[in-house]
Design a protein around this motif. Sequence first.
Motif, PDB file in Angstrom:
ATOM      1  N   GLU A   1       0.804  -1.216   0.000  1.00 26.87           N
ATOM      2  CA  GLU A   1       0.000   0.000   0.000  1.00 26.87           C
ATOM      3  C   GLU A   1       0.838   1.267   0.000  1.00 26.87           C
ATOM      4  O   GLU A   1       0.418   2.294  -0.525  1.00 26.87           O
ATOM      5  N   THR A   2       2.030   1.211   0.586  1.00 23.01           N
ATOM      6  CA  THR A   2       2.856   2.409   0.679  1.00 23.01           C
ATOM      7  C   THR A   2       3.841   2.526  -0.481  1.00 23.01           C
ATOM      8  O   THR A   2       4.145   3.633  -0.935  1.00 23.01           O
ATOM      9  N   PHE A   3       4.320   1.383  -0.980  1.00 27.69           N
ATOM     10  CA  PHE A   3       5.286   1.390  -2.080  1.00 27.69           C
ATOM     11  C   PHE A   3       4.799   0.476  -3.217  1.00 27.69           C
ATOM     12  O   PHE A   3       5.505  -0.454  -3.612  1.00 27.69           O
ATOM     13  N   PRO A   4       3.607   0.738  -3.748  1.00 25.71           N
ATOM     14  CA  PRO A   4       3.051  -0.178  -4.767  1.00 25.71           C
ATOM     15  C   PRO A   4       3.902  -0.260  -6.033  1.00 25.71           C
ATOM     16  O   PRO A   4       3.911  -1.291  -6.704  1.00 25.71           O
TER      17      PRO A   4
ATOM     18  N   GLN B   1      -7.607 -10.721  -1.559  1.00 25.54           N
ATOM     19  CA  GLN B   1      -7.961  -9.300  -1.431  1.00 25.54           C
ATOM     20  C   GLN B   1      -6.736  -8.405  -1.567  1.00 25.54           C
ATOM     21  O   GLN B   1      -6.785  -7.353  -2.209  1.00 25.54           O
ATOM     22  N   MET B   2      -5.625  -8.838  -0.980  1.00 25.87           N
ATOM     23  CA  MET B   2      -4.390  -8.067  -1.059  1.00 25.87           C
ATOM     24  C   MET B   2      -3.913  -7.967  -2.509  1.00 25.87           C
ATOM     25  O   MET B   2      -3.533  -6.887  -2.978  1.00 25.87           O
ATOM     26  N   SER B   3      -3.964  -9.080  -3.230  1.00 31.21           N
ATOM     27  CA  SER B   3      -3.531  -9.106  -4.631  1.00 31.21           C
ATOM     28  C   SER B   3      -4.424  -8.231  -5.498  1.00 31.21           C
ATOM     29  O   SER B   3      -3.940  -7.492  -6.367  1.00 31.21           O
ATOM     30  N   GLN B   4      -5.729  -8.287  -5.256  1.00 31.82           N
ATOM     31  CA  GLN B   4      -6.659  -7.463  -6.032  1.00 31.82           C
ATOM     32  C   GLN B   4      -6.426  -5.979  -5.773  1.00 31.82           C
ATOM     33  O   GLN B   4      -6.488  -5.163  -6.699  1.00 31.82           O
ATOM     34  N   GLY B   5      -6.131  -5.629  -4.516  1.00 31.22           N
ATOM     35  CA  GLY B   5      -5.840  -4.237  -4.187  1.00 31.22           C
ATOM     36  C   GLY B   5      -4.607  -3.734  -4.907  1.00 31.22           C
ATOM     37  O   GLY B   5      -4.570  -2.599  -5.401  1.00 31.22           O
ATOM     38  N   LEU B   6      -3.591  -4.580  -4.980  1.00 30.45           N
ATOM     39  CA  LEU B   6      -2.361  -4.195  -5.682  1.00 30.45           C
ATOM     40  C   LEU B   6      -2.628  -4.002  -7.168  1.00 30.45           C
ATOM     41  O   LEU B   6      -2.173  -3.014  -7.766  1.00 30.45           O
ATOM     42  N   ILE B   7      -3.379  -4.926  -7.772  1.00 36.94           N
ATOM     43  CA  ILE B   7      -3.697  -4.817  -9.199  1.00 36.94           C
ATOM     44  C   ILE B   7      -4.452  -3.527  -9.481  1.00 36.94           C
ATOM     45  O   ILE B   7      -4.185  -2.823 -10.469  1.00 36.94           O
ATOM     46  N   ARG B   8      -5.389  -3.177  -8.588  1.00 36.34           N
ATOM     47  CA  ARG B   8      -6.151  -1.923  -8.765  1.00 36.34           C
ATOM     48  C   ARG B   8      -5.216  -0.716  -8.734  1.00 36.34           C
ATOM     49  O   ARG B   8      -5.327   0.195  -9.564  1.00 36.34           O
ATOM     50  N   ARG B   9      -4.309  -0.715  -7.774  1.00 30.48           N
ATOM     51  CA  ARG B   9      -3.385   0.418  -7.643  1.00 30.48           C
ATOM     52  C   ARG B   9      -2.503   0.566  -8.881  1.00 30.48           C
ATOM     53  O   ARG B   9      -2.301   1.674  -9.390  1.00 30.48           O
ATOM     54  N   LEU B  10      -1.977  -0.540  -9.354  1.00 30.39           N
ATOM     55  CA  LEU B  10      -1.089  -0.492 -10.519  1.00 30.39           C
ATOM     56  C   LEU B  10      -1.865  -0.148 -11.791  1.00 30.39           C
ATOM     57  O   LEU B  10      -1.333   0.520 -12.686  1.00 30.39           O
ATOM     58  N   THR B  11      -3.121  -0.572 -11.863  1.00 30.79           N
ATOM     59  CA  THR B  11      -3.965  -0.222 -13.016  1.00 30.79           C
ATOM     60  C   THR B  11      -4.232   1.276 -13.053  1.00 30.79           C
ATOM     61  O   THR B  11      -4.143   1.912 -14.111  1.00 30.79           O
ATOM     62  N   VAL B  12      -4.536   1.843 -11.889  1.00 28.10           N
ATOM     63  CA  VAL B  12      -4.786   3.289 -11.808  1.00 28.10           C
ATOM     64  C   VAL B  12      -3.531   4.064 -12.204  1.00 28.10           C
ATOM     65  O   VAL B  12      -3.603   5.074 -12.916  1.00 28.10           O
ATOM     66  N   LEU B  13      -2.366   3.585 -11.774  1.00 21.48           N
ATOM     67  CA  LEU B  13      -1.114   4.240 -12.145  1.00 21.48           C
ATOM     68  C   LEU B  13      -0.920   4.210 -13.655  1.00 21.48           C
ATOM     69  O   LEU B  13      -0.566   5.227 -14.275  1.00 21.48           O
TER      70      LEU B  13
END
Length: 446
Positions: free
Chosen positions: A119-122, A154-166
């Motif tokens: 969450e802090t260093f995606p 859930q953790m993996s999905q959150g990471l994918i969302r963050r990287l997609t937004v980036l």
Amino acid sequence: MPQTPPFTGQLNTSGYNKNLYQTKEEGYSGLYYHDNNLTSGSLEALIHHLVPTLDYYPDRTYIFTFLLSSRIFIRPHELMSKVCHLCMEQQRLSDSQADKIRVRKIAPKILQLLTEWLETFPYDFRDERMMRSLKELTHRLASGDEVYRKAVGQMSQGLIRRLTVLSQYEEALVKINATAAERLTAVKAKPQAATQRDMLSICNDPFTVAQQLTHIELERLSYIGPEEFVQAFVQKDPLDNDKSCFSDHKKASNLEAYVEWFNRLSYLVATEICMPVKKKHRARVMEFFIDVARECFNIGNFNSLMAIISGMNMSPVSRLKKTWSKIKTAKFDILEHQMDPSSNFYNYRTALRGATQRSITANSSREKIVIPFFSLLIKDLYFLNEGCSNRLKSGQINFEKFWELAKQVSEFMAWKKVECPFEKDRKILQYLLTAPVFNEDGTFIS
């Protein structure tokens, strides 16, 4: 420091902070303390200090500080590999017959550490090597219990969302730059077209323009990863023999894009003032941008404020003596005084502290806005980096330096999380981001 909520109530955080302030005797061999504060240590000892055990979880301030600064000494994917190895070895997770009770006890802590990292260093996880280590460890944790399978998912999905937004943000920047380049080409082909549209024809309300500038500032701030401040100044660790140690580091691209935005806004202000033929119109544009700058100050948008002042102090504008004589400069003088560089920007730093305090006690999202003069923030971090060595004479990592670095970066992390409360005006935003602008030589730049 940036913090992530504990993992689904499984982690017992009683005595949470004391782990950071262990005495020298209680800590790992290779960690050194002064007045119960961690001051230095070997890289291996600091990595061990990051890894949870059955009866230990690192303090979150330590997690943030080490993950931020460790990339000076070890690449993120190498650190992740070491962390995974330690977790597997210490807790015997590599053993398919591992005690399920033991796995259930340690799994929440390991997942909490990984979640904080994600969450802090995606951006670290854009590296396939990071993802391989992550999948290896989470697969072992998830194999023992349905609760942890869901948590890992859930953790993996959150990471994918963050990287997609980036990725979407980066694509949007490319489109914006392409549009700006197209408009520039059109103006070069027909210079008279440049005078047909200006800021005042798009919007003549200073408050609205200041709000739209704040939208741009907060959006671009939000995509700057904390690690970019380290990577912008990173130098090869003298104790590392790998000549390519930092060759695959992600460049500080979002940080650079933000600095470019500041420069663009400065040139846009100068262009808008210089384009009108009549002095009366130029004076009206000057007064308009002075009012925009004042509204930016009131909002807490110091970066746009300084960009506007910089644009008005460019030589093509400052030499317009007859135009300046037609406006009341008292308001501009006050703003310049606030951003006066003397005494290391004392007036600005006082105003910034006031805005920061307002943000902490804010009752509304508007009061939470703090957008620092970014170039000065970079300068402060640069001198902190240059003024203190990364290692002590003993070869130990100078962790006192990195506490201070993390303290300054974590303040920025709080500022960049604020959501802009103002309504977007697409027409104004498009103009601010894509209008062709002059450089100081009087030629158009994209």
